[in-house]
Design an enzyme around this catalytic site. Structure first.
Site, short mmCIF file in Angstrom:
data_model
loop_
_atom_site.label_atom_id
_atom_site.label_comp_id
_atom_site.label_asym_id
_atom_site.label_seq_id
_atom_site.Cartn_x
_atom_site.Cartn_y
_atom_site.Cartn_z
N HIS A 44 -19.43 38.93 77.16
CA HIS A 44 -20.07 38.63 75.88
C HIS A 44 -19.03 38.63 74.78
CE1 HIS A 44 -20.16 42.98 76.51
NE2 HIS A 44 -19.97 43.09 75.20
N HIS A 77 -18.75 39.10 70.62
CA HIS A 77 -19.45 39.57 69.43
C HIS A 77 -19.18 38.62 68.26
CE1 HIS A 77 -20.24 43.80 70.84
NE2 HIS A 77 -19.24 43.48 71.65
P1 AMP Z 1 -19.43 45.99 74.26
O1 AMP Z 1 -19.37 47.42 73.82
O2 AMP Z 1 -18.36 45.10 73.71
O3 AMP Z 1 -19.55 45.90 75.78
O4 AMP Z 1 -20.76 45.43 73.63
C1 AMP Z 1 -22.00 45.56 74.21
C2 AMP Z 1 -23.00 45.30 73.12
O5 AMP Z 1 -24.24 45.02 73.70
C3 AMP Z 1 -23.18 46.48 72.18
O6 AMP Z 1 -22.85 46.09 70.85
C4 AMP Z 1 -24.65 46.82 72.34
O7 AMP Z 1 -25.25 47.17 71.11
C5 AMP Z 1 -25.23 45.53 72.86
N1 AMP Z 1 -26.44 45.66 73.65
C6 AMP Z 1 -26.68 46.54 74.63
N2 AMP Z 1 -27.90 46.34 75.16
C7 AMP Z 1 -28.43 45.28 74.48
C8 AMP Z 1 -29.68 44.60 74.53
N3 AMP Z 1 -30.63 44.94 75.41
N4 AMP Z 1 -29.88 43.57 73.68
C9 AMP Z 1 -28.94 43.22 72.79
N5 AMP Z 1 -27.76 43.84 72.68
C10 AMP Z 1 -27.50 44.86 73.51
#
Ligand code: AMP
Ligand code: ZN
Length: 139
Positions: A101, A103
């Protein structure tokens, strides 16, 4: 190929709700449910890949136009003072969800996000040594 234990695969499959912004053949965009600033969004590949190192190049090529689409909508809707595009690979880099993903990370002046490192002049011999080590692996 979906990973049955992966939360983002479940979102893509519609098994878990999301604030979906967009989807196309290869990508999916949604709100981050733990936003640092208003408008914090995620663009993910539809195919499960742990991170950038694991992802299919054609999927990655499809990600950036979706990132641009989302970032433009965020820019118009919210007028943040800046936007970072951030992508983490492995826990030391801050990765917590192990499905690729990107951001879309709106910024405000002095918002305190610990993303801005200062510019300390480099040791050119060290830069060159590291350059040579990476170049040897480029293909
Ligand atoms: P990372 O720390 O770069 O792996 O980012 C993962 C992101 O996914 C974090 O910013 C979380 O807030 C987000 N996240 C986790 N679960 C969900 C969800 N169910 N829907 C949307 N975002 C999520
Ligand atoms: Zn997944």
């Amino acid at each position: 190929m979906a990973d049955t234990d992966c939360i983002f695969c479940k979102i893509i499959a519609g098994e878990i709700p999301s604030f979906k912004l967009y989807e196309d053949e290869r990508t999916f965009a949604m709100m981050d449910i733990n936003p640092f600033n208003d408008g914090h969004c995620l663009v993910i590949t539809k195919a499960h890949a742990v991170n950038l190192l694991d992802a299919d190049a054609a999927d990655l090529a499809a990600v950036l136009p979706t990132v641009q689409k989302v970032a433009r909508a965020v820019e118009t809707a919210l007028e943040p003072e800046g936007i970072n595009i951030i992508q983490a690979n492995d826990p030391a880099a801050g990765q917590t969800v192990f499905h690729y993903h990107c951001h879309v990370f709106p910024r405000l002046l002095n918002d305190g996000a610990l993303l801005n490192w200062g510019h300390t002049p480099g040791d050119m011999a060290r830069v060159e040594e590291i350059y040579n080590r990476i170049m040897a692996e480029m293909n």
